[in-house]
Design an enzyme around this catalytic site. Sequence first.
Site, short mmCIF file in Angstrom:
data_model
loop_
_atom_site.label_atom_id
_atom_site.label_comp_id
_atom_site.label_asym_id
_atom_site.label_seq_id
_atom_site.Cartn_x
_atom_site.Cartn_y
_atom_site.Cartn_z
N ASP A 30 41.88 45.18 42.98
CA ASP A 30 42.56 44.57 41.66
C ASP A 30 44.08 44.15 41.85
O ASP A 30 44.61 44.81 42.73
CB ASP A 30 42.77 45.44 40.46
CG ASP A 30 42.98 44.72 39.27
OD1 ASP A 30 42.11 44.83 38.41
OD2 ASP A 30 43.95 44.15 39.02
N ASN A 87 36.09 47.43 30.45
CA ASN A 87 36.51 46.87 29.30
C ASN A 87 35.54 45.95 28.56
O ASN A 87 35.17 45.13 29.50
CB ASN A 87 37.77 46.54 29.51
CG ASN A 87 38.99 47.36 29.73
OD1 ASN A 87 38.88 48.43 29.44
ND2 ASN A 87 39.89 46.88 30.83
N VAL A 96 38.75 39.20 31.98
CA VAL A 96 37.68 38.28 32.67
C VAL A 96 36.28 38.65 32.29
O VAL A 96 35.91 39.69 32.42
CB VAL A 96 37.93 38.79 34.41
CG1 VAL A 96 37.03 37.86 34.99
CG2 VAL A 96 39.48 38.38 34.70
N HIS A 100 32.43 43.83 35.30
CA HIS A 100 33.42 44.54 36.31
C HIS A 100 33.70 45.77 35.83
O HIS A 100 34.16 46.30 34.81
CB HIS A 100 34.65 43.60 36.73
CG HIS A 100 35.74 43.44 35.71
ND1 HIS A 100 35.52 42.55 34.84
CD2 HIS A 100 36.61 44.03 35.17
CE1 HIS A 100 36.37 42.42 33.72
NE2 HIS A 100 37.21 43.50 33.90
N HIS A 102 36.04 48.94 36.84
CA HIS A 102 37.27 49.53 37.27
C HIS A 102 37.26 50.85 37.89
O HIS A 102 36.49 51.55 37.19
CB HIS A 102 38.38 49.59 36.24
CG HIS A 102 38.78 48.24 35.57
ND1 HIS A 102 39.86 47.57 35.95
CD2 HIS A 102 38.20 47.45 34.41
CE1 HIS A 102 40.00 46.52 35.20
NE2 HIS A 102 39.10 46.31 34.13
P1 AMP Z 1 39.88 43.48 32.48
O1 AMP Z 1 41.04 43.31 31.76
O2 AMP Z 1 39.09 44.69 32.17
O3 AMP Z 1 39.10 42.02 32.21
O4 AMP Z 1 40.24 43.32 33.97
C1 AMP Z 1 40.35 42.22 34.77
C2 AMP Z 1 41.19 42.62 35.79
O5 AMP Z 1 40.87 41.63 37.04
C3 AMP Z 1 42.60 43.03 35.53
O6 AMP Z 1 42.67 44.33 35.97
C4 AMP Z 1 43.34 41.98 36.73
O7 AMP Z 1 44.40 42.57 37.19
C5 AMP Z 1 42.16 41.58 37.24
N1 AMP Z 1 42.43 40.44 38.25
C6 AMP Z 1 42.37 39.27 37.63
N2 AMP Z 1 42.52 38.21 38.50
C7 AMP Z 1 42.26 38.62 39.85
C8 AMP Z 1 41.94 38.34 41.07
N3 AMP Z 1 42.34 37.01 41.52
N4 AMP Z 1 41.83 39.13 42.06
C9 AMP Z 1 41.59 40.70 41.84
N5 AMP Z 1 41.75 41.07 40.64
C10 AMP Z 1 42.08 40.13 39.54
#
Ligand code: AMP
Length: 112
Positions: A30, A87, A96, A100, A102
């Site tokens: 992340d 999430n 995003v 995914h 975590h």
């Molecule tokens: P969520 O809030 O559950 O949608 O998690 C999305 C996660 O993606 C967050 O923890 C961000 O820090 C992570 N994230 C966003 N952009 C990137 C990226 N380019 N590379 C790796 N992680 C990312």
Amino acid sequence: MQSCLFCRIIRGEVPSETVYQDDLAVAFKDIRPQAPVHLLVVPRKHVPTLNDVKPEDNATLAHLFQVARQLAEQFGVHQKGYRTIFNVNAEAGQTVYHLHLHVIGGRRLSWP
Ligand code: AMP
Ligand code: ZN
């Protein structure tokens, strides 16, 4: 999905620190880690949220957890403890919209 961030990472168009990949899934660090270990395990297939997972995706879903526990072991948190989190949508903080998982560990975690 052309513009999806995680699809772009999977295609190698956006750089990431990849820690695992196979035919079904990719895992990377992340970019804003919330703990010493914070990995994202992502299906290659574009699925926006857990709400969109179909019965035919069940094997992929199970596979994400297998990859997660394997990575937890590899990153040395499997004994002390770690958390796996999807999430789902805005109130849970999803930012995003490509499924995914975590994997978070390496410190004592508060709840929720
Ligand atoms: P969520 O809030 O559950 O949608 O998690 C999305 C996660 O993606 C967050 O923890 C961000 O820090 C992570 N994230 C966003 N952009 C990137 C990226 N380019 N590379 C790796 N992680 C990312
Ligand atoms: Zn995507």
